[in-house]
Design an enzyme around this catalytic site. Sequence first.
Site, short mmCIF file in Angstrom:
data_model
loop_
_atom_site.label_atom_id
_atom_site.label_comp_id
_atom_site.label_asym_id
_atom_site.label_seq_id
_atom_site.Cartn_x
_atom_site.Cartn_y
_atom_site.Cartn_z
CG HIS A 185 -24.72 -90.91 -54.70
ND1 HIS A 185 -24.62 -92.01 -53.81
CD2 HIS A 185 -23.64 -89.98 -54.58
CE1 HIS A 185 -23.68 -91.23 -53.33
NE2 HIS A 185 -23.71 -90.45 -53.41
CG HIS A 189 -25.83 -86.11 -51.38
ND1 HIS A 189 -26.51 -86.59 -51.40
CD2 HIS A 189 -24.63 -86.26 -51.33
CE1 HIS A 189 -25.73 -87.22 -52.51
NE2 HIS A 189 -24.65 -87.54 -52.40
#
Lengths: 331, 331
Positions: free
Chosen positions: B219, B57
């Site tokens: 995700h 991320h």
Amino acid sequence: MKKLINDPEHVVAESVEGFGWAHSDIVEVRLDPLLVLRRGGAVAGKVGLVSGGGAGHEPLHAGFVGVGMLDAAVPGAVFTSPTPDQILPGLTAADSGSGVLAIVKNYTGDVLNFETAVELAEDEGVSVAVVVVDDDVAVKDSLYTAGRRGVAGTVAVEKIAGAAAERGDDLASVAAIAARVNANVRSMGVALTACTVPHVGRPSFDLPDDEVEIGIGIHGEPGRHRIPAASADVITGMLLDPVLEDLEVARGENVLLFVNGMGGTPQSELYVVYRQAHRLLEERGIIVARSLVGNYVTSLEMQGASVTVLRLDDELTELWDAPVHTAALRW
Amino acid sequence: MKKLINDPEHVVAESVEGFGWAHSDIVEVRLDPLLVLRRGGAVAGKVGLVSGGGAGHEPLHAGFVGVGMLDAAVPGAVFTSPTPDQILPGLTAADSGSGVLAIVKNYTGDVLNFETAVELAEDEGVSVAVVVVDDDVAVKDSLYTAGRRGVAGTVAVEKIAGAAAERGDDLASVAAIAARVNANVRSMGVALTACTVPHVGRPSFDLPDDEVEIGIGIHGEPGRHRIPAASADVITGMLLDPVLEDLEVARGENVLLFVNGMGGTPQSELYVVYRQAHRLLEERGIIVARSLVGNYVTSLEMQGASVTVLRLDDELTELWDAPVHTAALRW
């Protein structure tokens, strides 16, 4: 083609308009012709800096308009030079009477259109100096270029010349500094995937799933060769070696190491490349005195990266470190 | 799968090591266990801020370590929570005796592992408060979550709580500010393409060439629904409407508008989304007082974006504006 756009014909104008709203503390946007200007206009007594070129390389150049860097950016259509009619008001808006430096990446269209605009500006009494950036060591002459292409090294030219202008250097001095940066900066890139120009609607080139293109241009122009997909460390060496060879950096010299993402590369991968480039420089006794990692000169959603090395002296280091307040670069 | 990595098993450690070298003026990296610490260590008299979670991320969270934001970031494997053994030294390293706020995105693994680490830290005499961020309005409960997911709003929590800690607020006050930000921030995202986790080697999900996933998780968890690919303006409305409905922003209120890229989206597209979100807010009489546009909470090379709205009051605005000096956020 899936993109977060509306009409491909309006993507650049809509994007620049949104950019202007998001950064109204830093820039002013004019829509017709499309221009991004430093908020508050030309600064009295300061040389103006103007750059521009095809869109699709964001944050280049609009993201570098602001204190300590550019006074105006002129975005063309995607991967297409802005027209002289569009460049001219950029040049005049950036002039406070101290003259303007135009920073042009070395592509035939950009060079020609800037030349024409500079003539027109000079007819209007604006003194203009031009620096053509050609830092890409991958190929000599290419699809859109006579000589080497201008790529990520442009960021260093704009930052350092911008700092020289901000401290009050005159036009000849700012132009000389810009030329010195260009003479001391080299880059080379790799593509893992192609990008898709919105109004074309299909990828710019075909690259098989198991190959990468070494020496890619920022419009997807062919590079030096294709190789089977290799590790980041191997690829990084293949980018850095020709850069260092061309630049002839000696043991003990200071450099800025800049790992640039092509737009679609995860940041984590850029730091894997950075790590290896940093290691290889240290192994050669070259001192990484400054660094920059991120998406600064992109090719839409292309996956890939480029490695740029700038040889630093005390003055260039001081100008690199000088305050900058733009949308994309700020310290 | 083509990626600029070496061994998939080492990509996080190598990337974090490179990050540490590139930003050695801001952070210190420890490799075993993997930790990113504010350079110079815990600041006497200041509450420490710690966050962490799966890698992939970036720049979240390591990019937000530095003055005015986090004291420590704990990166797990890609899309995998860090372990309690790894979180614990992050908590203790961030404690100067004034206690630590742990900022945890609401995923089951993160919440459990942070809980365990917090117990262990408290056994060692560290006072720890926890804020769980759950700003994603897309779905209630999901593949990895009980309740809502924590996504891009985390940046606002970390920035504003970081500024409160920097000005000297005590632990209870910093925790209360963090909770207030979380209560006033909402997000929703869209995916145009899936991403590929390095050690898996194939895309996380299948998304046909003519569909996008509205309400995607960071995700690649399923969102609300798939729709045929639509214009940026239509998609932006589909992201912003549920955010505003949930947040119940009233006419005349000030907000921060944050358009976040998922990693593989060209910056130009993010500004097209920003433009429409800004217009829609203005049409409703909501004042866009602050803005942020860029790749801050990504999902590897996923193409897509999220829209985050934070309701601002005077204090939150002041804390948002306070100086910050991290690799990814700096003013």
